[in-house]
Scaffold this motif. Structure first.
Motif, PDB file in Angstrom:
ATOM      1  N   ASN A 161      40.369   4.418  -7.188  1.00 41.77           N
ATOM      2  CA  ASN A 161      40.291   5.474  -6.302  1.00 41.77           C
ATOM      3  C   ASN A 161      38.857   5.524  -5.540  1.00 41.77           C
ATOM      4  N   LYS A 162      38.506   4.395  -5.132  1.00 41.42           N
ATOM      5  CA  LYS A 162      36.952   4.496  -4.441  1.00 41.42           C
ATOM      6  C   LYS A 162      36.826   3.197  -4.044  1.00 41.42           C
ATOM      7  N   ILE A 163      36.343   2.988  -2.577  1.00 45.27           N
ATOM      8  CA  ILE A 163      35.920   1.618  -2.226  1.00 45.27           C
ATOM      9  C   ILE A 163      34.377   1.610  -2.198  1.00 45.27           C
ATOM     10  N   PRO A 164      34.005   0.510  -2.966  1.00 41.17           N
ATOM     11  CA  PRO A 164      32.580   0.623  -3.344  1.00 41.17           C
ATOM     12  C   PRO A 164      31.744   0.128  -2.233  1.00 41.17           C
ATOM     13  N   ASN A 165      30.355   0.763  -2.009  1.00 43.79           N
ATOM     14  CA  ASN A 165      29.676   0.468  -0.913  1.00 43.79           C
ATOM     15  C   ASN A 165      29.050  -0.907  -0.819  1.00 43.79           C
ATOM     16  N   TRP A 166      28.960  -1.691  -1.968  1.00 42.13           N
ATOM     17  CA  TRP A 166      28.869  -3.054  -1.606  1.00 42.13           C
ATOM     18  C   TRP A 166      29.611  -3.846  -1.006  1.00 42.13           C
ATOM     19  N   LEU A 167      30.803  -3.332  -1.123  1.00 43.12           N
ATOM     20  CA  LEU A 167      31.926  -4.322  -0.491  1.00 43.12           C
ATOM     21  C   LEU A 167      31.975  -3.795   1.119  1.00 43.12           C
ATOM     22  N   THR A 168      31.901  -2.724   1.365  1.00 49.96           N
ATOM     23  CA  THR A 168      31.737  -2.115   2.871  1.00 49.96           C
ATOM     24  C   THR A 168      30.503  -2.429   3.447  1.00 49.96           C
ATOM     25  N   ALA A 169      29.219  -2.297   2.810  1.00 46.10           N
ATOM     26  CA  ALA A 169      28.274  -2.674   3.685  1.00 46.10           C
ATOM     27  C   ALA A 169      28.034  -4.224   3.737  1.00 46.10           C
ATOM     28  N   GLY A 170      28.386  -5.096   2.613  1.00 48.04           N
ATOM     29  CA  GLY A 170      28.217  -6.337   2.549  1.00 48.04           C
ATOM     30  C   GLY A 170      29.502  -6.981   3.818  1.00 48.04           C
ATOM     31  N   SER A 171      30.323  -6.344   3.746  1.00 49.01           N
ATOM     32  CA  SER A 171      31.434  -6.901   4.842  1.00 49.01           C
ATOM     33  C   SER A 171      30.979  -6.459   6.037  1.00 49.01           C
ATOM     34  N   THR A 172      30.446  -5.369   6.369  1.00 50.79           N
ATOM     35  CA  THR A 172      30.073  -5.089   7.568  1.00 50.79           C
ATOM     36  C   THR A 172      28.919  -6.126   7.995  1.00 50.79           C
ATOM     37  N   LEU A 173      28.027  -6.222   7.133  1.00 49.42           N
ATOM     38  CA  LEU A 173      26.729  -7.448   7.623  1.00 49.42           C
ATOM     39  C   LEU A 173      27.475  -8.621   7.955  1.00 49.42           C
ATOM     40  N   LEU A 174      28.580  -9.009   7.090  1.00 46.56           N
ATOM     41  CA  LEU A 174      29.245 -10.308   7.134  1.00 46.56           C
ATOM     42  C   LEU A 174      29.860 -10.462   8.411  1.00 46.56           C
ATOM     43  N   GLY A 175      30.421  -9.634   8.931  1.00 48.44           N
ATOM     44  CA  GLY A 175      31.015  -9.473  10.368  1.00 48.44           C
ATOM     45  C   GLY A 175      30.162  -9.569  11.105  1.00 48.44           C
ATOM     46  N   VAL A 176      28.975  -9.072  11.496  1.00 45.53           N
ATOM     47  CA  VAL A 176      28.034  -9.105  12.308  1.00 45.53           C
ATOM     48  C   VAL A 176      27.335 -10.472  12.427  1.00 45.53           C
TER      49      VAL A 176
END
Length: 170
Positions: free
Chosen positions: A24-39
């Motif tokens: 019931n939560k999306i982890p910060n490591w996933l969102t921050a890491g994927s944002t950085l990966l997209g960039v």
């Protein structure tokens, strides 16, 4: 035609979906890491233009979702996830995915409202109160506990990504 970063986005969405359902939560490591990966993917692929593409996608996805978060329609993890989706897909596609997510979320919300009828009594009570006020009568209100029914927004995001990419490809 799909690129490597599209497949990476699919993997990230699947991981976020499973994680959000279980925890019931999306982890910060996933969102921050994927944002950085997209960039990084767009920077390597298109240089400065790719960096701007990802940056404006982050602003569009995260900015619009920040408004939804302010009204408590979605959680903070969903805001960060849409910023990440924007980093991969850019402004136009992240807005399409957001639009489809809202549509799917509305469909799910209507289904939950009809199936649980938790807010139906509130609507009826408001109507009765209006009638009582206008007609100067005293009709009894419906007494019922108010339950708040929530669902993970990933239930709406997951099919929205699929539908959006379907329309992009075909």
């Amino acid at each position: 035609m799909l690129y490597v970063y599209d497949y990476l986005l699919f993997i990230i969405i699947i991981v976020a979906f499973i994680w959000d359902i279980k925890q019931n939560k999306i982890p910060n490591w996933l969102t921050a890491g994927s944002t950085l990966l997209g960039v990084i993917c767009h920077l390597i692929g298109d240089g400065i233009n790719g960096l701007l593409f990802a940056f404006f996608g982050i602003i569009a996805g995260g900015g619009v979702c920040l408004l939804l978060y302010a009204f408590k329609a979605i959680g903070a993890g969903d805001v960060k996830l849409f910023a990440s989706i924007g980093a991969f897909t850019g402004v136009e596609n992240v807005l399409y995915i957001l639009m489809y997510s809202i549509v799917f979320g509305g469909i799910i919300g209507i289904f939950l409202l009809v199936s649980t009828r938790t807010n139906l009594h509130v609507l009826i009570n408001n109507l009765i109160a209006l009638i009582n006020k206008k007609a100067k009568r005293n009709i009894k209100m419906i007494n019922r506990e108010k339950k708040i029914v929530k669902f993970p927004f990933m239930y709406a995001i997951f099919p929205a990504v699929i539908v959006s990419y379907y329309y992009i490809l075909f």
